[in-house]
Design a protein around this motif. Structure first.
Motif, PDB file in Angstrom:
ATOM      1  N   PRO C  96       0.841  -1.199   0.000  1.00 33.36           N
ATOM      2  CA  PRO C  96       0.000   0.000   0.000  1.00 33.36           C
ATOM      3  C   PRO C  96       0.874   1.245   0.000  1.00 33.36           C
ATOM      4  CG  PRO C  96      -0.742  -1.565   1.657  1.00 33.36           C
ATOM      5  CD  PRO C  96       0.566  -2.081   1.141  1.00 33.36           C
ATOM      6  N   SER C  97       0.290   2.361  -0.416  1.00 28.88           N
ATOM      7  CA  SER C  97       1.138   3.526  -0.669  1.00 28.88           C
ATOM      8  C   SER C  97       1.133   4.553   0.437  1.00 28.88           C
ATOM      9  CB  SER C  97       0.710   4.194  -1.960  1.00 28.88           C
ATOM     10  OG  SER C  97      -0.606   4.641  -1.838  1.00 28.88           O
ATOM     11  N   GLY C  98       0.377   4.361   1.499  1.00 20.64           N
ATOM     12  CA  GLY C  98       0.318   5.431   2.494  1.00 20.64           C
ATOM     13  C   GLY C  98      -0.404   6.628   1.932  1.00 20.64           C
ATOM     14  N   ASN C  99      -0.259   7.753   2.597  1.00 15.52           N
ATOM     15  CA  ASN C  99      -1.092   8.882   2.191  1.00 15.52           C
ATOM     16  C   ASN C  99      -0.599   9.555   0.921  1.00 15.52           C
ATOM     17  OD1 ASN C  99       1.072   9.974   3.495  1.00 15.52           O
ATOM     18  ND2 ASN C  99      -0.108  10.588   5.288  1.00 15.52           N
ATOM     19  N   PRO C 100      -1.490  10.234   0.242  1.00 17.79           N
ATOM     20  CA  PRO C 100      -1.249  10.645  -1.138  1.00 17.79           C
ATOM     21  C   PRO C 100      -0.073  11.585  -1.304  1.00 17.79           C
ATOM     22  CG  PRO C 100      -3.208  11.715  -0.226  1.00 17.79           C
ATOM     23  CD  PRO C 100      -2.792  10.676   0.749  1.00 17.79           C
ATOM     24  N   PHE C 101       0.189  12.436  -0.312  1.00 18.15           N
ATOM     25  CA  PHE C 101       1.230  13.429  -0.546  1.00 18.15           C
ATOM     26  C   PHE C 101       2.602  12.770  -0.664  1.00 18.15           C
ATOM     27  CE2 PHE C 101       2.547  12.944   3.717  1.00 18.15           C
ATOM     28  CZ  PHE C 101       3.754  13.614   3.870  1.00 18.15           C
ATOM     29  N   THR C 242      -5.602  -4.725  -0.806  1.00 21.07           N
ATOM     30  CA  THR C 242      -4.740  -3.831  -0.026  1.00 21.07           C
ATOM     31  C   THR C 242      -4.525  -2.476  -0.698  1.00 21.07           C
ATOM     32  OG1 THR C 242      -2.808  -4.928  -0.999  1.00 21.07           O
ATOM     33  CG2 THR C 242      -3.487  -5.663   1.180  1.00 21.07           C
ATOM     34  N   ASP C 247      -6.734   5.896  -1.417  1.00 14.08           N
ATOM     35  CA  ASP C 247      -6.238   6.008  -0.038  1.00 14.08           C
ATOM     36  C   ASP C 247      -7.263   5.536   0.976  1.00 14.08           C
ATOM     37  OD1 ASP C 247      -3.768   7.213  -0.849  1.00 14.08           O
ATOM     38  OD2 ASP C 247      -5.013   8.878  -1.466  1.00 14.08           O
ATOM     39  N   ALA C 248      -8.248   4.796   0.535  1.00  9.49           N
ATOM     40  CA  ALA C 248      -9.262   4.282   1.446  1.00  9.49           C
ATOM     41  C   ALA C 248      -9.297   2.763   1.418  1.00  9.49           C
ATOM     42  CB  ALA C 248     -10.626   4.858   1.081  1.00  9.49           C
ATOM     43  N   ALA C 249      -8.184   2.142   1.101  1.00 10.08           N
ATOM     44  CA  ALA C 249      -8.170   0.679   0.988  1.00 10.08           C
ATOM     45  C   ALA C 249      -8.465   0.028   2.335  1.00 10.08           C
ATOM     46  CB  ALA C 249      -6.821   0.206   0.445  1.00 10.08           C
ATOM     47  N   GLY C 250      -7.925   0.600   3.399  1.00 18.38           N
ATOM     48  CA  GLY C 250      -8.183   0.045   4.727  1.00 18.38           C
ATOM     49  C   GLY C 250      -9.666   0.164   5.077  1.00 18.38           C
ATOM     50  N   GLU C 251     -10.213   1.321   4.828  1.00 19.81           N
ATOM     51  CA  GLU C 251     -11.632   1.556   5.074  1.00 19.81           C
ATOM     52  C   GLU C 251     -12.496   0.590   4.256  1.00 19.81           C
ATOM     53  OE1 GLU C 251     -12.861   3.799   7.133  1.00 19.81           O
ATOM     54  OE2 GLU C 251     -14.978   3.697   6.582  1.00 19.81           O
TER      55      GLU C 251
END
Lengths: 310, 310, 310, 310
Positions: C96-101, C242, C247-251
């Motif tokens: 996963p990439s973490g947050n977009p920034f 995953t 950025d909402a994969a966890g959600e």
């Protein structure tokens, strides 16, 4: 076109500046996280100049006490360089820090070595070094400021120190983080105590212009003894110019063109190497934490006298 | 203790410097990503000083042509400020950039506004502005350098420009990224062409000391006409001091204490405001991309003459 | 308590879902940077399920065409794995990439290797790989979708592709940046063309449920031939779970608990391995770019049927 | 092709796995920063499976005690959700964290809210919440593990807890940093104590497979009472799958395809929802901090049984 070492009537210049910046008084906001600072009248303004011989000129609230805050970082740095030479530069860098959100990722990326001695992380390392060298970093600093200013009344402000400690979680985070890289030698709680006590010293424009004179005198103290080598004095001036005013160092160099160090108490110390030192105080801060009227006053000073380094 | 405007025998100083730095010649490595630069003998060394009247003093390879590279960014910046005043500062900042890995995240965090005009992103914005203002950014720059140096032979090096273009993906990324924020006005491919042509200009220490004199002359060109206001000239000197030597600006301020701008061709231009300009060239670079012998030579210059700004 | 492979009346479930999510229709906003998408009625809703044998059940606008956008990334990835095995995983990660920034700083930190094939940088690498393998990445994808869906009318939408290209500076920046690390094999402009064409394919819930069946069938295509090994099919499902919903994969994993891939056209494809595939479409997007009613409909599906993977 | 709820001979599968992974034993290195862990023989291996009824199957060192470390984060999370419902999710996210160097900058960017409950920052928030709810977070956890495993001998290891505290500067930094955003309710030193005690619990594969059964039983405890709602149990499984194995969650999902949580003691707990729980232990760790033989054993388990979620 050659720049001349013109004689300057400092008193007249200061009075002109006080007149010119009067429309700005009350602009900006005092630092709010420290109750003792938040209550200061933002319209106050004082400014002083000390020449190389120790003559002091002043205007407005130039003898009024205020909280030195980060301005003390200049003196702590000088004391460590004086006592221990260049060893400090293995623990802290001399480069500007870029924008604020990087402070922590930068520490991580550079293995716990802060970019420069004036960001909080770097100042914590400097205080830790002074504590290791002397066993009592805050008293050492206070004593130095008393001697150079000739003002034996200078003192810590316990209320301000307690306010800082009450908002100290971020500094605690920085100190523990650097400790995890082995870049803090002493225990973190004692380090934070000394750090907050240093910041709390109450002083005035008159005191600080005198105390900073070693930077204009190429390393010589008030009594003529040598604190720093000529090269070390130049180093501190260089760090002040490139890193002394938070995230607005470039803007400050651009407008003022002098080595300077500001504090959230509203004070700014500046240096004209080989000529004089300045200190201005006005509590209203801009978004970067620098005094609005203070930066404007220094800008006027260099414009009126031509005494910029550029 | 007052600093005096002492007369300096520049020729003698240069010869002393050439002697002092000779052990360093051959240290460092030429820039390797550009074949035309990689082949230069790293032991070459030249240095020149121009006083305010246009007298030039030199030593070693001071008339030998080399690739100006990023030194041209100073002149492009001056041309845009001259033509368009402070409008540029809405598109590019004046703060140091912090460590290199931040270049892109910083652009994202600050919505496509580069931190200063000397990092690549900022220089691309400056070239884009000059292109919009003149329609031919690279020719405009070349013409200016020819006029100020008096050397009509100055020219682009097509081989170098082609090498740069062949390694241009990172600059293309920066330009497209800023374009996505609306901070590039013209088409990206043409912008990159002008940018690479500018970097490729071949010049010498003699040429560059003369061409940079407006920075020591508070904005006046060689012919006495005004290129920049006094304030604008001071701005550029301030940006050079805080941002002119890649990620070693603090170190450079610390050692040399003069506004300076380096290039990966091995050249460095420096300014003593109100006194003189300097240019030194030696192709061996340190890890930051600054000439090893060049920084040492400027360090010697300020030590021998006391002509640091600090 | 053992989970049973219960028979599900998909048609009844779909009708129940359509009823349950009707209050949400019109919530969220269509993607606005592509005019052709911005004009779609946000209150539209369709959903389809395909079982392993190819029976398709649907409700609402389940045959209505919409822009597939990033959903196509699943199919492009499958085609590259089918043609070239695990070689791709040397050029793109699976985390996963973490947050977009972080997208750009992450690329810099990890030397031009994108974190996963569903962020734009990773999808560009996948398209570049498919282009190298086949010489015509976008046609290869279109042909695959036509065969698996049985819908020979599937086509690119030139207007959408042109809109994407008109806003393509950020993707151009990513591609050039990765090229500077040697992680793009072909020319950037052609890569971007194929990338934008792929995104522009117009399709429907009915088409996509059928086309995605190889993910529920452990790698087998509609005609029974093997596209992917069982392990590769599992890999794609894992990456969808995953990394499939921005950025909402966890959600999404939390609420829905199925491998899924969304697109800014408002579609989402999801997989119940060994059981069925789903596709839902509703153009109103949430802040992460996922369909508001679409996520809610899939949430209802897993609640009503118990067919979550968790 | 429909997936069947096939009966599995767990004992035979475990013996097959033990045989298959034997060449890997001794690979990887035990965690070195905790002396008590560093001394463990890296060639040890044990694995256990518990079915929904509480039958436990085991192989190798499946009854041998080891340090649970981060595996305890699953149980602490469950206890907070059980006691306080969804309130926790306002203080900690559910998204994967991206690469490790972002941990601090992410906290700063997202105002002190950690990305998920399994990174250290998130687990500190969960422990702080449990401490606020119960007044004794570490005892609460120990009691729960004793009850669910039926092993009343489970205990903290004071030597391990002291080792963790001795290397606790980074966790102290995280806690103070979040406290500066108001996301830590209690005093930091007590929080760290409870956090380190939790990590130090000594347990075995047999204990942990039993203790984790509520995750396979959709929220039901060993005694049949409900700990979590079905939806909450699903939430924890989803977070384990997307965030449970440090920076290799994608790789783990890819290879194993089960919700899992690892610890630097060399243990990994995994869940097949509706079927069984697993725990494997082997102290040799890979570069991400996950057990080399443990991941391989789980990979073999899903390959041999088909019991992956994908």
């Amino acid at each position: 076109m050659e720049q001349q070492a013109v004689a300057v009537d400092y008193q007249a210049v200061l009075e002109q500046i006080a007149h010119d910046v009067s429309p700005l008084l009350g602009s900006g906001r005092p630092a709010e996280y420290i109750p003792a600072l938040a209550g200061v009248d933002p319209a106050r303004f004082g400014m002083a100049v000390a020449d190389l011989q120790g003559n002091v000129y002043g205007v407005g609230d130039w003898r009024h006490p205020f909280s030195a805050q980060s301005i003390t970082k200049v003196f702590t740095l000088a004391l460590v360089l004086a006592a221990d030479g260049d060893a400090l530069w293995r623990r802290v860098g001399r480069e500007p820090s870029g924008n604020p959100f990087n402070s922590l990722v930068q520490l991580e990326y550079e293995n716990g070595i802060p970019r420069n001695p004036f960001i909080n992380a770097g100042a914590l390392v400097v205080t830790d070094a002074l504590q290791t060298l002397t066993g009592d970093a805050s008293s050492e600093l206070l004593e130095f400021l008393r001697e150079e200013s000739g003002n034996k009344e200078l003192a810590f402000d316990p209320e301000v120190a307690a306010s800082e400690a009450g908002h100290g979680d971020r500094n605690a985070a920085l100190a523990h983080f650097m400790a995890s890289y082995g870049n803090i030698a002493g225990p973190v709680p004692a380090l934070l105590d000394h750090y907050f006590w240093q910041c709390s010293i109450t002083t005035s424009c008159a005191d600080l212009t005198l105390a900073a004179r070693f930077l204009a005198r190429h390393g010589l103290r008030a009594d003529g003894s040598r604190l720093l080598s000529r090269s070390q004095a130049k180093q501190i001036n260089a760090v002040m110019l490139t890193c002394g005013t938070y995230d607005a160092a470039g803007e400050f160099a651009h407008r003022v063109g002098l080595p300077g160090k500001s504090g959230v108490g509203g004070g700014i110390v500046a240096v004209v190497p080989g000529r004089c030192t300045l200190c201005v105080w006005s509590p209203g801060l801009d978004a970067h934490g620098n005094s609005v009227a203070g930066v404007a006053a220094l800008d006027r000073f260099t414009t009126l006298t031509g005494l910029s380094v550029f």
